[in-house]
Design an enzyme around this catalytic site. Structure first.
Site, PDB file in Angstrom:
ATOM      1  CG  MET A  14      -2.046  -1.016   1.127  1.00 14.93           C
ATOM      2  SD  MET A  14      -3.103  -0.837  -0.332  1.00 14.93           S
ATOM      3  CE  MET A  14      -3.919   0.718   0.008  1.00 14.93           C
ATOM      4  CE  LYS A  97      -2.548   0.655  11.306  1.00 15.28           C
ATOM      5  NZ  LYS A  97      -1.929   1.170  10.099  1.00 15.28           N
ATOM      6  CG  HIS A 140      -9.286   3.194   3.418  1.00 17.22           C
ATOM      7  ND1 HIS A 140     -10.495   2.664   3.061  1.00 17.22           N
ATOM      8  CD2 HIS A 140      -8.374   2.192   3.303  1.00 17.22           C
ATOM      9  CE1 HIS A 140     -10.322   1.392   2.734  1.00 17.22           C
ATOM     10  NE2 HIS A 140      -9.050   1.086   2.876  1.00 17.22           N
ATOM     11  CG  ASN A 143      -4.143  -3.450  -2.728  1.00 16.34           C
ATOM     12  OD1 ASN A 143      -3.291  -2.904  -3.410  1.00 16.34           O
ATOM     13  ND2 ASN A 143      -3.996  -4.674  -2.275  1.00 16.34           N
TER      14      ASN A 143
END
Length: 186
Positions: A14, A97, A140, A143
Site C-alpha cells: 500500500m 500505529k 484510506h 488496493n
C-alpha cells in the site's frame, strides 16, 4: 494550507502505491521504512510500476523520471519533519500505529496533518496518541492505490473541518474520487 511535501510511513504494497500516486501528482514525497531492505524493496516496486506505466503508454519517460526525482527514501522517522502532510501505511496493529504517531507528533512541526490509511482500526484511538487530534484524519486508499480511484477521508469527532478539507483537496489533486466518512472501524 499549501501542501508541498507528503510523507508516507511504510513502503510496502500500500505504501509504495501511495508514494507513487503522490509523486506522480507533483508532490515531493518522503517515504520511511523500518530498515534499508524493506525500503529498497518498496522503491524498486515504485520503479517497476512506473516502468510498466511507460511501456503501456500511460506516462512518458520524462514523467517517469520526474516522478522518481520527487521520491526520497529514508529509514529515519525524523526525516519526515519536512512534511506538510503524513500518511501512515504500516501493518494493521494498533500498538505499532500509536507508537508511530506519537513519534511523528514529536518529529513533525505543528502545521503537519497526520493521517492513517487504515480501514479497520479506530482513527480516534490513533489521534489520541498525538497532541494534535484536530489535525488527524483518515486517508484510506484502496488496493492498488495506483489503479483504484476511490479515497475515503476519515473524520473523527476531534478532526477539524479544515484538516478534513485539506485531506479532501490533497486526494483530489492526486486524481482520487474522495468520499468523506466518519470514523467507523471495520
Amino acid at each position: 494550507m499549501d501542501i508541498r511535501t507528503v510523507g508516507v510511513v511504510g513502503c510496502g504494497q500500500m505504501g509504495s502505491g501511495i508514494v507513487e500516486v503522490s509523486a506522480r501528482a507533483g508532490y515531493i514525497t518522503i517515504t520511511r521504512e523500518v530498515n534499508q531492505t524493506f525500503l529498497d524493496k518498496g522503491l524498486k516496486a515504485i520503479q517497476s510500476s512506473l516502468e510498466r506505466a511507460v511501456q503501456k503508454g500511460k506516462i512518458s519517460t520524462e514523467q517517469r523520471d520526474e516522478t522518481l526525482a520527487r521520491v526520497k527514501g529514508t529509514t529515519r522517522l525524523d526525516d519526515l519533519a519536512a512534511c506538510d502532510f503524513v500518511i501512515e501505511a504500516i501493518i494493521e496493529n494498533m500498538e505499532d500505529k500509536r507508537a508511530t504517531f506519537s513519534a511523528l507528533d514529536k518529529a513533525c512541526p505543528p502545521h503537519t496533518i497526520l493521517s492513517s490509511n487504515t480501514s479497520a482500526l479506530s482513527l480516534i484511538e490513533m489521534a489520541r496518541s498525538t497532541q494534535r487530534p484536530d489535525r488527524f484524519i483518515g486517508m484510506h486508499f484502496f488496493n492498488p492505490p495506483t489503479a483504484t480511484k476511490l479515497l475515503e477521508v476519515g473524520k473523527t469527532i476531534l478532526s477539524s473541518n479544515a484538516s478534513v478539507e485539506v485531506g479532501r483537496k490533497l486526494g483530489e489533486s492526486m486524481g482520487r474520487t474522495v468520499v468523506v466518512v466518519h470514523d467507523a472501524p471495520g
